[in-house]
Design a protein around this motif. Structure first.
Motif, short mmCIF file in Angstrom:
data_model
loop_
_atom_site.label_atom_id
_atom_site.label_comp_id
_atom_site.label_asym_id
_atom_site.label_seq_id
_atom_site.Cartn_x
_atom_site.Cartn_y
_atom_site.Cartn_z
N THR A 1 0.85 -1.20 0.00
CA THR A 1 0.00 0.00 0.00
C THR A 1 0.88 1.25 0.00
O THR A 1 0.68 2.16 -0.82
CB THR A 1 -0.92 0.00 1.24
OG1 THR A 1 -1.68 -1.20 1.26
CG2 THR A 1 -1.85 1.20 1.25
N LEU A 2 1.88 1.26 0.88
CA LEU A 2 2.76 2.43 0.98
C LEU A 2 3.65 2.57 -0.26
O LEU A 2 3.90 3.69 -0.73
CB LEU A 2 3.62 2.33 2.25
CG LEU A 2 2.84 2.43 3.57
CD1 LEU A 2 3.74 2.11 4.76
CD2 LEU A 2 2.21 3.82 3.73
N LYS B 1 2.86 1.68 -3.27
CA LYS B 1 2.03 2.23 -4.36
C LYS B 1 1.80 3.72 -4.17
O LYS B 1 1.85 4.48 -5.14
CB LYS B 1 0.70 1.48 -4.46
CG LYS B 1 0.85 0.21 -5.30
CD LYS B 1 -0.47 -0.56 -5.35
CE LYS B 1 -0.21 -2.04 -5.59
NZ LYS B 1 -1.24 -2.90 -5.01
N PHE B 2 1.54 4.15 -2.93
CA PHE B 2 1.40 5.59 -2.65
C PHE B 2 2.67 6.31 -3.12
O PHE B 2 2.61 7.38 -3.73
CB PHE B 2 1.24 5.85 -1.15
CG PHE B 2 -0.10 5.48 -0.57
CD1 PHE B 2 -1.20 5.21 -1.38
CD2 PHE B 2 -0.28 5.42 0.82
CE1 PHE B 2 -2.44 4.88 -0.83
CE2 PHE B 2 -1.52 5.09 1.38
CZ PHE B 2 -2.59 4.82 0.56
N ASP C 1 3.09 6.34 -7.00
CA ASP C 1 2.10 7.25 -7.61
C ASP C 1 2.28 8.68 -7.10
O ASP C 1 1.59 9.59 -7.57
CB ASP C 1 0.67 6.81 -7.27
CG ASP C 1 0.38 5.41 -7.75
OD1 ASP C 1 1.06 4.96 -8.70
OD2 ASP C 1 -0.53 4.76 -7.19
N ASP C 2 3.15 8.85 -6.09
CA ASP C 2 3.27 10.12 -5.38
C ASP C 2 1.89 10.64 -5.01
O ASP C 2 1.56 11.82 -5.18
CB ASP C 2 4.03 11.16 -6.23
CG ASP C 2 4.28 12.44 -5.44
OD1 ASP C 2 4.26 12.40 -4.20
OD2 ASP C 2 4.45 13.50 -6.07
N SER C 3 1.07 9.72 -4.48
CA SER C 3 -0.32 10.06 -4.19
C SER C 3 -0.91 9.05 -3.21
O SER C 3 -0.93 7.85 -3.49
CB SER C 3 -1.10 10.02 -5.51
OG SER C 3 -2.47 10.11 -5.27
N SER C 4 -1.36 9.55 -2.06
CA SER C 4 -1.95 8.66 -1.06
C SER C 4 -3.43 8.42 -1.35
O SER C 4 -3.94 8.78 -2.40
CB SER C 4 -1.79 9.27 0.33
OG SER C 4 -2.70 10.34 0.48
N MET C 5 -4.15 7.85 -0.37
CA MET C 5 -5.57 7.51 -0.55
C MET C 5 -6.43 8.75 -0.82
O MET C 5 -7.50 8.65 -1.39
CB MET C 5 -6.10 6.72 0.65
CG MET C 5 -6.04 7.43 1.99
SD MET C 5 -4.35 7.49 2.66
CE MET C 5 -4.56 8.53 4.09
N THR C 6 -5.96 9.93 -0.38
CA THR C 6 -6.75 11.14 -0.63
C THR C 6 -6.17 11.95 -1.79
O THR C 6 -6.63 13.06 -2.06
CB THR C 6 -6.76 12.05 0.63
OG1 THR C 6 -5.40 12.31 1.00
CG2 THR C 6 -7.49 11.41 1.77
N GLY C 7 -5.14 11.40 -2.44
CA GLY C 7 -4.55 12.12 -3.57
C GLY C 7 -3.42 13.04 -3.14
O GLY C 7 -2.81 13.71 -3.97
N LYS C 8 -3.17 13.09 -1.83
CA LYS C 8 -2.09 13.94 -1.30
C LYS C 8 -0.75 13.34 -1.71
O LYS C 8 -0.60 12.12 -1.76
CB LYS C 8 -2.18 13.97 0.23
CG LYS C 8 -1.96 15.33 0.85
CD LYS C 8 -2.17 15.28 2.36
CE LYS C 8 -0.98 14.71 3.11
NZ LYS C 8 -1.21 14.59 4.56
N SER C 9 0.24 14.20 -1.98
CA SER C 9 1.58 13.76 -2.33
C SER C 9 2.17 12.93 -1.18
O SER C 9 1.97 13.25 -0.01
CB SER C 9 2.44 15.00 -2.60
OG SER C 9 3.76 14.61 -2.84
N PHE C 10 2.87 11.85 -1.53
CA PHE C 10 3.43 10.99 -0.49
C PHE C 10 4.77 10.42 -0.91
O PHE C 10 4.93 9.93 -2.02
CB PHE C 10 2.47 9.83 -0.18
CG PHE C 10 3.02 8.87 0.85
CD1 PHE C 10 2.95 9.17 2.20
CD2 PHE C 10 3.61 7.67 0.47
CE1 PHE C 10 3.46 8.30 3.16
CE2 PHE C 10 4.12 6.78 1.41
CZ PHE C 10 4.04 7.10 2.76
#
Lengths: 118, 118
Positions: free
Chosen positions: A82-83, A85-86, A89-98
């Motif tokens: 999960t992490l 993939k975030f 994608d540079d994008s967490s579950m809310t679309g925030k950069s990660f």
């Protein structure tokens, strides 16, 4: 090798490998969903066997809970992927950069160990 | 609502919804990876807000560990979605047939709670 040490090594190795070959990662994600994965030349390969043994010994030594392999896997690698993939994608579950740092990976790993350890 | 009760309800509701609308699940999987998720009309919607509040209150009441939202998410939902995908594909990490029963879901949930609870 102790279970905790071994699983952490797995996380580190997998992560390094994914960062080096992100396309291979995307390929294996697709491949896992393809019927080819059920081909008898692919099932039970050496890597899978040594993973199975690693898990078996950890259960025997009562280091970790004895749960079905799929449940073990979902805990041991679900949060990790999960992490990852975030991060890719540079994008967490809310679309925030990660961005997945070593520190964050260790935080997640510590929680995973709490879940699995006996 | 207690955190444990609330998260379990989330798992049950999400699972029921996914089984009923598997195509919608596949769509949201893709959508999450699309730049559209960063559109301002979509970010911070009501559902996300109430999830945030649910998490905030659980941390305030010291029911669960205070970790970054992404790490929380990876533990709270990573194992769940891993098992759901195994079920939808009828195929686990080794390609073996897999069916997610209520019993297995509860086993996984109990481990997740061990990871998150303070």
């Amino acid at each position: 090798m102790k279970f905790e040490e071994g699983l952490w090594l797995q996380w580190k190795n997998r992560y390094r490998h994914i960062l080096k070959h992100p396309m291979y990662f995307h390929f294996s994600e697709q491949f896992r969903n393809s019927p080819l994965i059920r081909h008898r030349d692919i099932r039970d390969n050496r890597f899978q066997k040594s993973m199975k043994e690693f898990l078996y010994h950890a259960v025997q030594r009562k280091e970790i809970e004895d749960v079905p392999a799929e449940i073990f896997w979902s805990l041991a690698y679900g949060p990790f992927y999960t992490l990852v993939k975030f991060h890719l994608d540079d994008s967490s579950m809310t679309g925030k950069s990660f961005s997945l740092t070593d520190y964050k990976m260790k935080q997640a790993f510590a929680l995973v160990m709490r879940a699995l350890k006996r």
